[in-house]
Design a protein around this motif. Structure first.
Motif, mmCIF file in Angstrom:
data_model
loop_
_atom_site.group_PDB
_atom_site.id
_atom_site.type_symbol
_atom_site.label_atom_id
_atom_site.label_comp_id
_atom_site.label_asym_id
_atom_site.label_seq_id
_atom_site.Cartn_x
_atom_site.Cartn_y
_atom_site.Cartn_z
ATOM 1 N N PHE A 68 57.258 -86.004 -2.155
ATOM 2 C CA PHE A 68 58.286 -86.792 -2.838
ATOM 3 C C PHE A 68 57.667 -88.093 -3.346
ATOM 4 C CE2 PHE A 68 61.717 -90.107 -2.334
ATOM 5 C CZ PHE A 68 62.344 -89.809 -3.531
ATOM 6 N N CYS B 239 64.820 -80.794 -9.739
ATOM 7 C CA CYS B 239 64.499 -82.217 -9.933
ATOM 8 C C CYS B 239 64.059 -82.452 -11.385
ATOM 9 C CB CYS B 239 63.392 -82.641 -8.974
ATOM 10 S SG CYS B 239 62.913 -84.362 -9.193
ATOM 11 N N PRO B 240 64.782 -83.287 -12.136
ATOM 12 C CA PRO B 240 64.462 -83.444 -13.563
ATOM 13 C C PRO B 240 63.245 -84.321 -13.823
ATOM 14 C CG PRO B 240 66.300 -84.870 -12.987
ATOM 15 C CD PRO B 240 65.961 -84.093 -11.743
HETATM 16 S S1 SF4 Z 1 65.231 -87.374 -9.482
HETATM 17 FE FE1 SF4 Z 1 67.160 -86.481 -8.739
HETATM 18 S S2 SF4 Z 1 66.579 -84.430 -8.032
HETATM 19 FE FE2 SF4 Z 1 64.669 -85.610 -8.229
HETATM 20 S S3 SF4 Z 1 64.316 -86.470 -6.201
HETATM 21 FE FE3 SF4 Z 1 65.442 -88.016 -7.347
HETATM 22 S S4 SF4 Z 1 67.592 -87.631 -6.830
HETATM 23 FE FE4 SF4 Z 1 66.456 -85.789 -6.241
#
Ligand code: SF4
Ligand code: SF4
Length: 303
Positions: free
Chosen positions: A52, A96-97
């Motif tokens: 992440f 995840c965009p």
């Molecule tokens: S951009 Fe949206 S989908 Fe991606 S980690 Fe962040 S909250 Fe989650």
């Protein structure tokens, strides 16, 4: 252990520091050691992992909605991941965009890797380069590494492995018979200090180094220079002495500690183990290299 498929976390092309000539590096996932300075922590675990990158997250919440395990929460537009609940299904990475979420580690066949390795054949031929299988620790996937190296040899591609040496002799033998060069990491000659900073004794590593050297393999000894862990005169003297006892050593390569892997720890939800430790100075590296030369060793500092 499968010979058909291996778990890798990266392939890098055009390396000039990881064996003779220009090389393609294949990074296998999984390592038995836990060196505190490791710059590839994503190579340590033997299974895929969820990464992440907070700086890429736009707080849309799509990952929260799709996660069937309740492993992701959004608080004030801030994502929190409970890695104990995560089943590594990868669903969140697909929605995840912004590519803030991704999976590290993919299962591949030797042929899939070869397709990529073949692309640089012309560079290998011009520079006497080839493939270097690294990690992690490639011997944790000894059957797959063997299959990959054999396939490369069958196509006339030169082979090398980079190993921590922390593996059974059976695995080592299985792999090095298909290997043209061995890049061998030595981290500290003192067993207790080695244990303190990597989690394991160096006994097996030193034993394997002697056995490989005794078999006549071209060896490149690689020594990470970690300030305060293995760079004082006594440490260096022990390294030079040990290296001199190994026949077939082409170079002693000094690899200065750096902090480039720091952000990867955060990406995996881990703390960086070495706090504010600073890399060695150029002057320090120069004096270590000079000391090695005085002992008659071919030495390089790989920056
Ligand atoms: S951009 Fe949206 S989908 Fe991606 S980690 Fe962040 S909250 Fe989650
Ligand atoms: S990988 Fe699967 S279980 Fe883990 S956080 Fe993403 S959706 Fe949830």
């Amino acid at each position: 252990m499968s010979a058909r498929q291996g778990l890798i976390f990266d392939i890098q092309r055009y390396s000039v520091h990881d064996g003779p000539g220009i090389r393609t590096l294949v990074f296998l996932k999984g390592c038995p050691l836990r060196c505190l300075w490791c710059s590839n922590p994503e190579g340590q675990e033997t299974k895929p992992e969820l990464a992440f990158r907070r700086t890429l997250c736009i707080g849309c919440g799509a990952c929260v909605d799709v996660c069937g395990s309740g492993a992701i929460l959004l608080k004030d537009h801030r994502v929190e991941i409970n890695r104990r609940k995560c089943t590594l299904c990868g669903e969140c990475t697909r929605v995840c965009p912004s590519e803030a979420l991704s999976m590290i580690g993919r299962w591949v066949t030797a042929d899939q890797i070869l397709d990529e390795v073949e692309r640089d054949r012309v560079f290998y031929e011009a520079s006497q380069g080839g493939i270097t299988v690294s990690g992690g620790e490639p011997l944790m996937q000894a059957c797959f590494t063997e299959a990959l190296l054999k396939a490369c040899k069958a196509r006339g591609i030169a082979t090398a492995i980079e190993t921590s040496g922390y593996a059974s002799w059976e695995s080592m033998e299985q792999v090095i018979q298909h290997t043209d060069s061995v890049l061998y990491d030595i981290k500290q000659l003192d067993a207790l200090r080695h244990h303190q900073f990597t989690g394991f004794s160096n006994q097996l590593i030193l034993e394997n180094a002697r056995r490989i050297a005794g078999s006549g393999f071209p060896l490149f000894i690689r020594y990470p220079v970690i300030p305060g862990f293995n760079d004082d005169p006594k440490d260096m003297d022990a390294l030079f002495h040990f290296t001199k006892t190994l026949p077939g050593v082409r170079h002693l390569d000094l690899l200065p500690y750096h902090r480039l892997g720091e952000s990867k720890y955060a990406m995996l939800g881990r703390d960086y183990p070495l706090g504010e430790l600073k890399p060695p100075t150029g002057q320090c590296l120069e004096s270590l290299a000079q000391a090695a030369k005085k002992r008659g060793l071919e030495v390089r500092v790989l920056l």
